[in-house]
Motif scaffolding. Structure first.
Motif, mmCIF file in Angstrom:
data_model
loop_
_atom_site.group_PDB
_atom_site.id
_atom_site.type_symbol
_atom_site.label_atom_id
_atom_site.label_comp_id
_atom_site.label_asym_id
_atom_site.label_seq_id
_atom_site.Cartn_x
_atom_site.Cartn_y
_atom_site.Cartn_z
ATOM 1 N N PRO A 215 1.024 -26.107 16.326
ATOM 2 C CA PRO A 215 2.488 -25.962 15.208
ATOM 3 C C PRO A 215 3.099 -24.647 15.883
ATOM 4 N N ASP A 216 4.925 -25.107 15.797
ATOM 5 C CA ASP A 216 5.728 -24.139 15.361
ATOM 6 C C ASP A 216 5.048 -22.893 14.460
ATOM 7 N N ALA A 217 4.660 -23.010 13.479
ATOM 8 C CA ALA A 217 4.551 -22.009 12.279
ATOM 9 C C ALA A 217 3.865 -22.192 10.727
ATOM 10 N N VAL A 218 3.145 -22.292 11.115
ATOM 11 C CA VAL A 218 2.012 -22.485 9.958
ATOM 12 C C VAL A 218 1.627 -21.036 8.920
ATOM 13 N N VAL A 219 1.353 -21.383 7.852
ATOM 14 C CA VAL A 219 1.078 -20.574 6.686
ATOM 15 C C VAL A 219 -0.435 -20.723 5.889
ATOM 16 N N LEU A 220 -1.232 -20.415 6.724
ATOM 17 C CA LEU A 220 -3.237 -20.682 6.408
ATOM 18 C C LEU A 220 -2.704 -19.592 5.677
ATOM 19 N N HIS A 221 -4.052 -20.154 3.890
ATOM 20 C CA HIS A 221 -4.649 -19.487 3.070
ATOM 21 C C HIS A 221 -6.083 -19.889 2.428
ATOM 22 N N LYS A 245 10.861 -27.733 5.263
ATOM 23 C CA LYS A 245 9.877 -28.566 5.779
ATOM 24 C C LYS A 245 9.506 -28.274 7.452
ATOM 25 N N GLY A 246 9.735 -27.664 8.233
ATOM 26 C CA GLY A 246 9.192 -27.697 9.329
ATOM 27 C C GLY A 246 8.225 -26.470 9.110
ATOM 28 N N THR A 247 7.291 -25.799 8.618
ATOM 29 C CA THR A 247 6.372 -25.524 8.441
ATOM 30 C C THR A 247 5.265 -26.275 8.245
ATOM 31 N N LYS A 248 3.769 -25.845 8.024
ATOM 32 C CA LYS A 248 2.221 -26.539 7.642
ATOM 33 C C LYS A 248 1.982 -25.261 7.070
ATOM 34 N N PHE A 249 1.154 -25.990 5.835
ATOM 35 C CA PHE A 249 0.916 -25.429 4.837
ATOM 36 C C PHE A 249 -0.635 -25.415 4.619
ATOM 37 N N ILE A 284 0.786 -17.639 11.627
ATOM 38 C CA ILE A 284 0.910 -18.144 12.793
ATOM 39 C C ILE A 284 2.055 -18.635 13.381
ATOM 40 N N ASP A 285 2.074 -18.711 14.545
ATOM 41 C CA ASP A 285 3.609 -18.716 15.256
ATOM 42 C C ASP A 285 3.415 -19.512 16.473
ATOM 43 N N GLY A 286 3.336 -20.481 16.608
ATOM 44 C CA GLY A 286 2.967 -21.282 18.161
ATOM 45 C C GLY A 286 1.551 -20.811 18.479
ATOM 46 N N GLY A 287 0.442 -20.968 17.922
ATOM 47 C CA GLY A 287 -0.954 -21.009 17.877
ATOM 48 C C GLY A 287 -1.242 -19.269 18.071
ATOM 49 N N LEU A 314 6.794 -14.034 4.279
ATOM 50 C CA LEU A 314 7.045 -14.735 4.638
ATOM 51 C C LEU A 314 7.702 -14.498 5.714
ATOM 52 N N ASP A 315 8.889 -14.208 5.655
ATOM 53 C CA ASP A 315 10.791 -14.535 6.161
ATOM 54 C C ASP A 315 10.415 -13.233 7.155
ATOM 55 N N ARG A 316 9.481 -11.924 7.042
ATOM 56 C CA ARG A 316 9.650 -11.146 8.130
ATOM 57 C C ARG A 316 8.456 -11.624 9.539
ATOM 58 N N SER A 317 7.597 -12.447 8.606
ATOM 59 C CA SER A 317 6.460 -13.563 9.318
ATOM 60 C C SER A 317 7.351 -14.288 10.897
ATOM 61 N N HIS A 318 8.442 -14.289 9.922
ATOM 62 C CA HIS A 318 9.301 -15.686 10.772
ATOM 63 C C HIS A 318 9.004 -17.067 10.718
ATOM 64 N N VAL A 319 7.721 -17.373 9.605
ATOM 65 C CA VAL A 319 7.132 -18.615 9.815
ATOM 66 C C VAL A 319 7.949 -19.764 8.467
ATOM 67 N N LEU A 320 8.951 -19.707 8.101
ATOM 68 C CA LEU A 320 9.114 -20.442 7.121
ATOM 69 C C LEU A 320 10.311 -20.569 7.472
ATOM 70 N N VAL A 321 10.466 -22.200 8.471
ATOM 71 C CA VAL A 321 11.581 -23.220 8.708
ATOM 72 C C VAL A 321 11.945 -24.238 8.242
#
Length: 404
Positions: A215-221, A245-249, A284-287, A314-321
């Motif tokens: 996936p292009d953008a993932v937020v993993l907790h 809508k373009g990020t996996k949480f 995570i950005d693109g794996g 999260l914005d600074r990490s560029h994972v909010l799509v």
């Protein structure tokens, strides 16, 4: 600026989801323009063609490549493909609702941990108390609402405005396609916050792709099941997922994830210590891991997560799509796997009973004899001995055949 050919996307029940408006234009020049936005066209190239081929053979290779690019573009915008994939692969018995079988396991994914369950109950009680207080307070806004009435403009609704039925139908079809596309993205984990099994969460996050595009953008907790910080963070991530809508949480038990995926964790998350850095938030950005927050440093205050600090990080990490991924990047089940599944599910044709003529490897299903081969079932003669000698048995057999 030179405009490319136009392609009108018309999602409908038919398989023809797009139609040419300018078929003679160059496909590789620019993207096609569809109703409501551009249509991304698959590129084709003419490299690697054998230069020794004749002109007719070369033109055939070029036309095949153009056709393949066009076919893949049409299938990507075909609403029938979306509906068929949904019918085949969606699981409806998950703990959180529905999801695609390429993303979720109905036996292990979903659910909440202890601290999150307790925090939900606390917030539910606080909300009930707040609702009771609002009911007791008198409502002084009803009189003001009467003064703000817009009844004087109701005459505008009575005017007969010109309606383009064709445009209205296309717009309705486009909205239906957009809703179905968004639903498919949600079924594959985009725009929602889900809990997954520790053995599968790193693979779902793209850290263990094994040939699949991550996936292009993932937020993993990686949560601590006893930490109220983790519970507060997950509630905020659930609200944040509704707009991205373009990020996996994703979330999973941090300790179990690091222990059960020791090899992947040591290479992808080398700075996360099992006994010191949990709970932890990973971007995570693109794996590729782009940032981590061990013990949620800078994101919490006491046992409460700061929404503004979390969003800025999260914005600074560029994972909010916010845009939904293209349809062809959602499902990892390939078309050839679908074809294999169809072949396996198709009912097998009943095999006809083979006639036993005594000759091995003969599969004929009707009565027959092999000339020149004698065995227990046949003598291998064109004319039987009885017919040559004129025995009574042969005459009886001939008489029966004449009667029949």
């Amino acid at each position: 600026m030179k405009k490319g050919p136009l392609l009108a996307c018309q999602p409908s029940s038919s398989t023809k989801a797009c139609r040419f408006l300018s078929p003679l234009a160059d496909m590789n020049s620019n993207g096609w323009e569809g109703y409501g936005g551009p249509v991304r066209l698959d590129k084709y190239h003419l490299d690697g063609i054998d230069p020794s081929l004749d002109d007719c053979c070369r033109r055939e290779v070029e036309s095949n490549r153009v056709y393949n690019a066009l076919t893949s573009t049409l299938s990507r915008h075909d609403v029938t493909v979306l509906a068929e994939r949904r019918r085949r692969h969606v699981l409806h018995n998950l703990k959180f609702g529905s999801g695609c079988r390429c993303t979720y396991d109905p036996n292990s994914d979903g659910g909440d941990y202890r601290a999150l369950i307790e925090l939900r109950e606390i917030m539910k009680k606080e909300q009930e108390e707040a609702d009771e207080d609002e009911e007791e307070e008198p409502d002084h806004e009803e009189e003001d609402d009467k003064d703000d009435s817009d009844d004087e403009f109701d005459y505008l609704l009575d005017e007969d405005l010109p309606i383009d039925n064709d445009l209205e139908e296309r717009r309705r079809a486009e909205l239906e396609f957009s809703m179905l596309h968004q639903e498919m993205a949600t079924l594959h984990g985009f725009g929602v916050h889900r809990q997954m099994h520790p053995c599968r969460v790193l693979k779902a996050a793209g850290l263990e792709s094994r040939g699949r595009s991550p996936p292009d953008a993932v937020v993993l907790h990686l949560f601590d099941p006893e930490s109220m910080k983790s519970a507060s963070l997950d509630l905020i991530l659930e609200d944040l997922a509704k707009t991205c809508k373009g990020t996996k949480f994703l979330r999973s038990d941090g300790r179990s994830t690091l222990l059960l995926n020791a090899d992947v964790a040591s290479s992808a998350l080398p700075n996360i210590k099992l006994e010191e850095d949990l709970p932890c938030l990973v971007c995570i950005d693109g794996g590729t891991v782009v940032s981590t927050s061990p013990r949620l440093q800078g994101l919490t205050e006491e046992d409460r997560t700061l929404p503004s600090a979390l969003r800025n990080w999260l914005d600074r990490s560029h994972v909010l799509v916010e845009s939904t991924p293209p349809f062809d990047q959602l499902c990892s089940i390939r078309p050839e796997e679908d074809a294999l599944l169809d072949h396996m599910r198709a009912p097998k044709e009943p095999e006809l009973e083979r006639f036993d003529c005594g000759v091995p490897n003969c599969n004929k299903t009707f009565f027959h004899e092999h000339v020149g081969i004698g065995n227990e079932q046949q003598k291998g003669l064109v004319v039987s001995e009885e017919a040559v000698l004129g025995t009574p048995d042969a005459e009886a057999a001939n008489l029966n055949s004449e009667v029949e």
